[in-house]
Enzyme design. Structure first.
Site, mmCIF file in Angstrom:
data_model
loop_
_atom_site.group_PDB
_atom_site.id
_atom_site.type_symbol
_atom_site.label_atom_id
_atom_site.label_comp_id
_atom_site.label_asym_id
_atom_site.label_seq_id
_atom_site.Cartn_x
_atom_site.Cartn_y
_atom_site.Cartn_z
ATOM 1 N N LYS A 76 0.993 -1.421 -0.063
ATOM 2 C CA LYS A 76 0.045 0.123 -0.188
ATOM 3 C C LYS A 76 0.829 1.182 -0.049
ATOM 4 C CE LYS A 76 -1.508 2.234 3.548
ATOM 5 N NZ LYS A 76 -2.186 3.062 4.629
ATOM 6 N N ASN A 77 1.953 1.323 0.996
ATOM 7 C CA ASN A 77 2.555 2.643 1.059
ATOM 8 C C ASN A 77 3.672 2.906 -0.193
ATOM 9 O OD1 ASN A 77 1.420 3.135 3.348
ATOM 10 N ND2 ASN A 77 2.906 2.239 4.604
ATOM 11 N N ARG B 292 -4.296 10.439 4.312
ATOM 12 C CA ARG B 292 -3.251 11.401 4.625
ATOM 13 C C ARG B 292 -2.418 11.316 3.179
ATOM 14 N NH1 ARG B 292 -1.315 14.259 8.134
ATOM 15 N NH2 ARG B 292 1.037 14.885 8.039
ATOM 16 N N CYS C 110 -4.927 8.174 9.611
ATOM 17 C CA CYS C 110 -4.900 7.657 10.821
ATOM 18 C C CYS C 110 -4.618 9.034 12.075
ATOM 19 C CB CYS C 110 -3.942 6.525 11.283
ATOM 20 S SG CYS C 110 -4.096 5.180 10.286
ATOM 21 N N ASP D 116 5.263 0.638 12.024
ATOM 22 C CA ASP D 116 4.274 -0.070 11.680
ATOM 23 C C ASP D 116 3.997 -1.376 11.981
ATOM 24 O OD1 ASP D 116 3.145 2.213 10.353
ATOM 25 O OD2 ASP D 116 3.674 1.600 8.423
ATOM 26 N N ILE E 229 8.951 7.198 16.617
ATOM 27 C CA ILE E 229 8.480 8.041 15.182
ATOM 28 C C ILE E 229 7.344 8.806 15.322
ATOM 29 C CG2 ILE E 229 7.861 7.558 12.898
ATOM 30 C CD1 ILE E 229 10.799 6.792 13.566
#
Length: 420
Positions: free
Chosen positions: A22-23, A93, A117, A307, A329
């Site tokens: 996805k990223n 985002r 998120c 993540d 982070i």
């Protein structure tokens, strides 16, 4: 609103096919705006955020066609709108990643301030400062980023005050069509950034140093479409591996890339797992073994990924011993801790550190997903908890995991999607 109903499932076993990342897919889809000819992307996961990205591109006038289970074709021939509206951007985002491509190719962009998120401030100032150094005139007005440039963006020497994956990606795309050379220092090194850079290179961009902290981009006059395959999702891979470790199972993840997961695999081995890898697969064997507690500190790549933090909270909750997990982070990224505590986990928060005392078992409970990765941790906990676990608000899960209940079922997990 859908929920997941999960029953104690015993040891997971079998093979699971990993989806595209996805990223990586989201910025690569946005990069389609830069291409003057048709852009074909494969291994694109079927996720809520991907669908939102496609809808955003259509909103701008691009033609976006999905075919098969994982292919997207983008044509910008009729792209004639330059505003990314609040209705779409508020849910994701990554919509901010349309800013650089629109500005670089068309010289104008209005992008609503982003959502996604609720795991911290994650400011967009690094995106804006970098684009301003490249000659953009930017104002934030009435909830929108309004950016303009006369002519082309200009190459610049940009030092980023902090490492930001999104800002690195936005500036990478903008610089690909800028006039002259752009140097990005303190750039993010994540594999997804490298995947975007490789895609841009396939489109005709001149980029050196992706995957290091200094990236050089020599702007070109135009970029063309290409055929590009998105990398495997390393976070989905890690999530299934943790689930197998927690349930004391044995699984193989195929269409995976072990090179992007070295820090996670090392921690799983520290927890007692036997790990075997090939070019495109990872096998974990935890049969008959209780995990050992492992200390975690999240840091930028190639360190341990934020993540994967929530998933390791579950592993440590059931491990032998006591562990600490420190989040460096994002702030506000321990929202899964109260939910896991409802299932019996023994956890306490001290600032940005979670202290976890391992116990023998968790108990099923009704819990609420608060963000994407937190929701994955609750599913993993439900697989091993005694009794029934109900996970509410799984729309978070659908933003980042493709067919998660079906994949767990294929490994022997008792996971069912139910309507409220």
């Amino acid at each position: 609103m859908d929920k997941l109903k999960i029953e104690a499932s015993g040891a997971l076993a079998g093979n699971v096919v990993i989806s595209g990342a996805k990223n990586a897919a989201l910025p690569i889809l946005m990069a389609g705006v830069l291409a003057e000819t048709d852009f074909n992307v494969s291994n694109v996961p079927n996720l809520r955020d991907v669908n939102t990205s496609c809808e955003l591109l259509r909103c701008l006038g691009a033609e976006v066609t999905r075919s098969g289970t994982d292919k997207v074709c983008i044509s910008t021939t009729n792209l004639n709108e330059f505003c990314a509206p609040y209705e779409l951007v508020k849910t994701m985002r990554a919509s901010i990643l349309i800013l650089g491509p629109l500005l670089a190719r068309y010289g104008t962009a209005d992008v609503s301030l982003p959502g996604g998120c609720a795991i911290g401030a994650r400011p967009v100032n690094l995106h804006l400062q970098g684009l301003e150094q490249m000659g953009a005139k930017i104002e934030v007005k009435e909830g929108y980023i309004k950016a303009r440039v006369d002519g082309r963006l200009k190459g610049a020497h940009i030092f980023m005050d902090m490492i930001s994956v999104g800002a690195t990606e936005n500036l990478l795309m903008a610089a690909a069509l800028a006039d002259g050379e752009t140097i990005i220092e303190n750039a993010a090194r994540e594999p997804e950034v490298v995947d975007l850079a490789n895609c841009l290179i396939a489109m005709g961009a001149k980029i050196e140093g992706a995957g290091t902290d200094t990236v050089r981009i020599q702007g070109v006059e135009s970029l063309q479409g290409c055929d590009y395959q998105v990398m495997p999702d390393r976070i989905e891979t890690g999530s299934f591996l943790v689930a197998a470790a927690v349930t004391r199972g044995k699984i193989r993840c195929t269409k995976a890339d072990p090179k992007t997961l070295e820090s996670v695999l090392a921690k799983l081995e520290d927890a007692g797992a036997s790990i075997t890898t090939g070019d495109d697969w990872i096998e974990l064997d935890m049969q008959g073994k209780r995990p050992k507690a492992v200390n975690i500190k999240t840091v930028a790549y190639p360190g341990f990924p934020t993540d994967m933090q929530a998933q390791f909270c579950v592993l440590n909750a059931l491990a032998e011993g006591t562990a600490t997990i420190t989040e460096t982070i994002f702030e506000n990224r321990f929202m899964h801790v109260p939910e896991l505590s409802r299932m019996g986990a023994t956890m306490e928060l001290e600032g940005n550190t979670c202290i976890i005392h391992g116990i023998e078992k968790l108990n099923g409970a009704q819990v609420m997903a608060t963000d994407l990765r937190a929701s994955a941790s609750l599913v993993i906990a439900g697989l091993v908890a005694e009794g029934t676990t109900i996970v509410d608000r799984i729309y978070h899960l659908d933003r980042g995991y493709e067919h998660i209940e079906d994949k767990f079922k294929g490994l022997g997990g008792h996971v069912e999607r139910v309507k409220s």
